[in-house]
Design a protein around this motif. Structure first.
Motif: not given
Length: 123
Positions: A44-55
């Motif tokens: 899958g995919e995940y975000r490492s920071h709350e405000v990040s749009i990058n996965t």
């Protein structure tokens, strides 16, 4: 024969997990003499920071095995995923809970032997 088997595993990520944005569970299995061997594929995919749009992507293979009784018909063995859930713990660990089932027919002569061994009268 029908049994449900719980499987639990904790996957350590190298970075923090803020949010899982995509999750997939695949599996395969092989029936060998006396044992079912297989793999769960978690991706899958995940975000490492709350405000990040990058996965970031992730892929993990989790092997499993389960022994089965010798009185079942090997060719009748069915395998199914019954339930799948996950949670993020400690900011960098993905805990997965998978419940799978095995269903198979029991050899008839084995059933009668067990009934006779139990002292049950067959009419």
């Amino acid at each position: 024969m029908f049994i449900k088997i719980p499987f639990e595993n904790e996957i350590q990520f190298k970075t923090n997990i803020s949010e899982i944005t995509k999750m997939s569970l695949e599996h395969d299995f092989n029936v060998n003499e006396g044992v079912v061997l297989g793999n769960f594929y978690i991706s899958g995919e995940y975000r490492s920071h709350e405000v990040s749009i990058n996965t970031d992507e992730f892929n993990y293979t989790l092997p499993f095995s389960v022994e089965y009784r010798d009185d079942i018909l090997k060719e009748s063995l069915e395998y199914n995923i019954e339930d799948f859930s996950y949670e993020i713990i400690n900011n960098n660990t993905l805990k997965v809970n998978i419940e799978y089932s095995l269903k198979a027919e029991v050899k008839e002569e084995e059933i009668f032997e067990r009934i006779l061994d139990a002292g049950i009268e067959i009419i």
